[in-house]
Motif scaffolding. Structure first.
Motif, short mmCIF file in Angstrom:
data_model
loop_
_atom_site.label_atom_id
_atom_site.label_comp_id
_atom_site.label_asym_id
_atom_site.label_seq_id
_atom_site.Cartn_x
_atom_site.Cartn_y
_atom_site.Cartn_z
N ILE A 245 0.83 -1.21 0.00
CA ILE A 245 0.00 0.00 0.00
C ILE A 245 0.87 1.25 0.00
CG2 ILE A 245 -1.68 1.30 1.36
CD1 ILE A 245 -2.84 -1.37 2.28
N GLU A 246 1.94 1.23 0.80
CA GLU A 246 2.82 2.39 0.86
C GLU A 246 3.54 2.64 -0.46
OE1 GLU A 246 5.43 1.56 4.07
OE2 GLU A 246 3.91 1.90 5.64
N GLY A 247 3.80 1.60 -1.22
CA GLY A 247 4.52 1.76 -2.48
C GLY A 247 3.66 2.00 -3.69
N ARG A 248 2.37 2.20 -3.53
CA ARG A 248 1.50 2.42 -4.67
C ARG A 248 1.72 3.81 -5.27
NH1 ARG A 248 -4.10 0.06 -2.03
NH2 ARG A 248 -3.71 -2.16 -2.46
N THR A 249 1.67 3.86 -6.58
CA THR A 249 1.74 5.14 -7.28
C THR A 249 0.35 5.77 -7.35
OG1 THR A 249 1.38 4.06 -9.43
CG2 THR A 249 3.67 4.29 -8.65
N MET A 250 0.30 7.01 -7.81
CA MET A 250 -0.98 7.70 -7.91
C MET A 250 -1.91 6.99 -8.90
SD MET A 250 -2.84 10.09 -6.77
CE MET A 250 -1.59 10.99 -5.84
N LYS A 251 -1.35 6.46 -9.96
CA LYS A 251 -2.17 5.74 -10.94
C LYS A 251 -2.76 4.48 -10.35
CE LYS A 251 -1.94 3.78 -15.59
NZ LYS A 251 -1.05 3.50 -16.78
N GLU A 252 -1.96 3.75 -9.57
CA GLU A 252 -2.46 2.53 -8.94
C GLU A 252 -3.53 2.84 -7.89
OE1 GLU A 252 1.06 0.79 -7.43
OE2 GLU A 252 1.55 -0.30 -9.29
N LYS A 253 -3.33 3.91 -7.13
CA LYS A 253 -4.34 4.31 -6.15
C LYS A 253 -5.65 4.67 -6.82
CE LYS A 253 -1.14 6.02 -2.61
NZ LYS A 253 -0.69 7.21 -1.83
N LEU A 254 -5.57 5.42 -7.93
CA LEU A 254 -6.78 5.80 -8.65
C LEU A 254 -7.50 4.57 -9.18
CD1 LEU A 254 -8.53 8.11 -9.73
CD2 LEU A 254 -7.07 8.15 -11.77
N ARG A 255 -6.73 3.61 -9.66
CA ARG A 255 -7.35 2.39 -10.19
C ARG A 255 -8.04 1.58 -9.10
NH1 ARG A 255 -6.36 -2.84 -10.31
NH2 ARG A 255 -4.46 -2.54 -9.07
N ILE A 256 -7.36 1.39 -7.96
CA ILE A 256 -7.94 0.56 -6.92
C ILE A 256 -9.14 1.24 -6.28
CG2 ILE A 256 -6.46 1.40 -5.05
CD1 ILE A 256 -7.64 -2.22 -5.62
#
Length: 643
Positions: A245-256
């Motif tokens: 969770i800490e290593g997620r990028t902004m794109k991955e956060k938006l997707r999830i």
């Protein structure tokens, strides 16, 4: 020890006897406690499950054992104070007698009640139908509310007030359940709080203090080893998830987050569909059920269709409770939560389906019971034509829900889990192997028993023998689930921790108990009691027996009760409770600040080994005095040694 024995010589005889007796008593209590642990129900079975499948699944079976004991105690309570006095007084045992309830200011048409007991030649399937639905010969037994029509039982010179005992026994089993659940929840809350406070302490406890050195049996050692392995696996899985969770990028956060929003929309649609289907099924059943079924008209060609319509709400509720959790368990896999949070979220979603389904059913029944369009009906206070003994009708609905729930659990194990196991074992097809063995879903299984327990709490007032049925049901379910787990399931790929799971299971169970208070409170205090059956036929409501009993007390005692029920007592009592609550909140905050300061001191002295030992012993002694904190000595030693 030598110093204590030397000091004993200078004590007086009384103090020497007191110290010796105290040691002997502590030794006896310790031996009794150790012996009682061997008498615990399913002790060896649960230990075996813990070693093979981890503490998460073990917590489910421990929770099931708790409900078996709880229902057994509730049954003993209802049997001792309601069922047993009624039976022995009715048959005149132990020189007892009874007084039937005389009608008082009741219209004659309100007292007409003809139970659908079987008369004459009866077919076998009629008995089977009665056994599944609670009608026929079961309707006139002590299983349901309508059987208890005794006003008082006379034992020698003692007069036993059965209506008052019936109501007080109901309050007693609800209070017992509440206190027992809170007591178990407090212990789980402390463990959960300590674990959340510091993850490092969990590793130290398992590595340095996790092994039980009393184990001498090789099989027990392997079970304990496997249990610790699953515990460490759970900790590492949650740590891996946090780092991910800490290593997620902004794109991955938006997707999830977008995916989670979409999945929650689907969940809301599933919940709305379940509620609507339950509501429509209940309304359809109430409007189209043929009253002639109550008279067992076996020559009616529409008998099977009418029977299906009558049981339609129970069938729809059972199907909704079975299908919706499967959908939620499938959807939760795509939301990428930690294993512990997955259980909590899935449980909360399933709670709305299971508990709200009971609420929809009861609301539909009460709307039909309270509907009165004529003056004759209003004179009774309820729909006496369709529901001459409405309490027994509600009890039958709760009985059917419990029986159908057990049938579904048994059918899924026999006709779904075992065939799936056989296919995976003996069929090498890729689709079958990809489908794989069934994983033991903790959230689904916990919701099954919490749903059944909520039905038991609500239905015990209308069916006093329902706790006995629940006890037998959960006793059988334990072995069904154990056999299914050992022979048809596989260990979960994402194990869960027992400490947080136990606490959350009890919280959801507490929600079910609180929700059970609502229908019971409405039934006792708001809806008029039946005038044709039951112990409260002479009272407007079931609660009316309490003020009627108080009127028979001496004048001084009546004034005491009236003072307790007045605003002059309630307002000061509420203020005192608030002051006590604020005091404990401030005390807990002070303890937390002290512990935080001690942690800072430990971090500062970890670099100075000369002063480490005395400071550690000082800090340990202070921390032990903080009643709400339970930190491990191994955590302190680990910090001091720089681990």
């Amino acid at each position: 020890r030598d110093r204590q024995q030397a000091d004993t010589k200078y004590l007086s005889g009384w103090k020497q006897w007191k110290r010796t007796s105290s040691k002997s008593l502590n030794k006896v209590l310790s031996e009794v406690k150790e012996l009682s642990s061997y008498l615990k129900l399913w002790r060896q079975d649960i230990h075996s499950i813990e070693g093979q499948f981890g503490t998460g699944i073990k917590s489910y079976f421990s929770f099931l054992r708790f409900l078996v004991l709880l229902n057994f105690i509730i049954f003993i309570l209802m049997f001792s104070f309601v069922i047993f006095p009624s039976i022995i007084s009715e048959y005149g045992l132990f020189n007892s007698s009874f007084a039937a309830i005389p009608p008082k200011n009741v219209e004659p048409h309100c007292m007409v009640y003809e139970p659908s007991g079987n008369k004459g030649l009866v077919y076998f399937y009629t008995y089977l139908k009665d056994l599944l639905s609670g009608t026929g010969f079961l309707e006139v037994t002590s299983l349901f509310y309508g059987y208890y029509t005794i006003d008082a039982a006379q034992f020698s010179v003692l007069r036993y007030n059965l209506p008052l005992a019936y109501l007080l026994a109901t309050f007693a089993y609800l209070a017992l359940s509440l206190l027992w659940i809170i007591k178990r929840s407090v212990a789980g809350f402390k463990q959960n709080l300590v674990h959340v406070e510091n993850q490092f302490q969990s590793y130290c406890n398992k590595v340095f203090a996790g092994w039980d050195f009393c184990i001498t049996d090789p099989n027990a050692a392997r079970l304990k080893h496997s249990s610790l392995q699953y515990e460490l696996q759970t900790d590492l899985e949650e740590e891996r998830q946090k780092r991910k969770i800490e290593g997620r990028t902004m794109k991955e956060k938006l997707r999830i987050y977008s995916l989670r929003i979409f999945i929650n929309i689907i969940v809301l649609a599933v919940l709305s569909g379940c509620f609507y289907c339950i509501y429509r099924a209940t309304v359809f059943s109430q409007e189209n059920s043929n009253v002639s079924i109550r008279h067992d008209d076996i020559n009616d060609t529409n008998y099977q269709a009418n029977l299906l319509v009558q049981y339609l709400p129970s069938i729809v509720i059972t199907l909704a409770n079975f299908i919706a959790p499967q959908i939620f368990s499938f959807l939760i896999r795509f939301e990428d939560y930690t294993p512990a949070f997955e259980i909590k979220l899935t449980l909360m979603r399933c709670v709305f389906v299971r508990l709200a389904s009971i609420g929809v059913l009861l609301f539909s029944l009460w709307s039909q019971i309270s509907y009165c369009a004529t003056d004759r009906c209003k004179a009774c206070g309820y729909n006496y034509e369709l529901y001459p003994c409405w309490e027994s009708e509600v009890g039958q609905e709760m009985y059917k829900l419990m029986i159908f729930d057990f049938i579904i659990i048994l059918a899924v194990t026999l006709f779904v889990d075992f065939p799936r196991k056989l296919l995976v074992t003996h069929c090498s097809c890729k689709p079958v192997q990809w489908f794989g063995l069934q994983e033991f879903g903790i959230s689904d299984n916990v919701l099954e028993i919490i749903y059944g327990q909520t039905i038991c709490w609500i239905g015990t007032f209308f069916s006093p023998l329902l706790p006995a049925i629940a006890t037998i049901k959960y006793f059988i379910i334990f072995y069904i689930k154990k056999i299914s787990l050992l022979h048809t399931c596989k260990p979960s790929a994402r194990p869960v921790r027992a400490s947080s799971s136990n606490f959350f299971f009890l919280v959801v169970l507490l929600i079910g108990l609180v929700l059970a208070f609502v229908p019971l409170g409405i039934s006792i205090a708001h809806i008029p009691s039946s005038k044709a059956c039951g112990p409260f036929r002479n009272f407007n409501t079931s609660w009316a027996v309490v003020p009627d009993t108080i009127l028979g007390f001496p004048t001084a005692l009546q004034q005491v009760f009236h003072s307790i029920a007045s605003e002059a007592f309630a307002v000061p009592f509420f203020m005192v409770i608030c002051l006590i609550m604020f005091y404990f909140i401030a005390l807990a905050g002070a303890h937390k600040r002290v512990v935080e300061q001690l942690k800072e001191q430990l971090v500062m002295v970890r670099f100075d080994s000369l002063f480490c030992t005395p400071v550690v012993f000082f800090v340990v002694s202070v921390i032990r005095r903080a009643e709400e904190q339970q930190f491990s000595v191994f955590w302190i030693l680990g910090v001091c040694t720089g681990s």
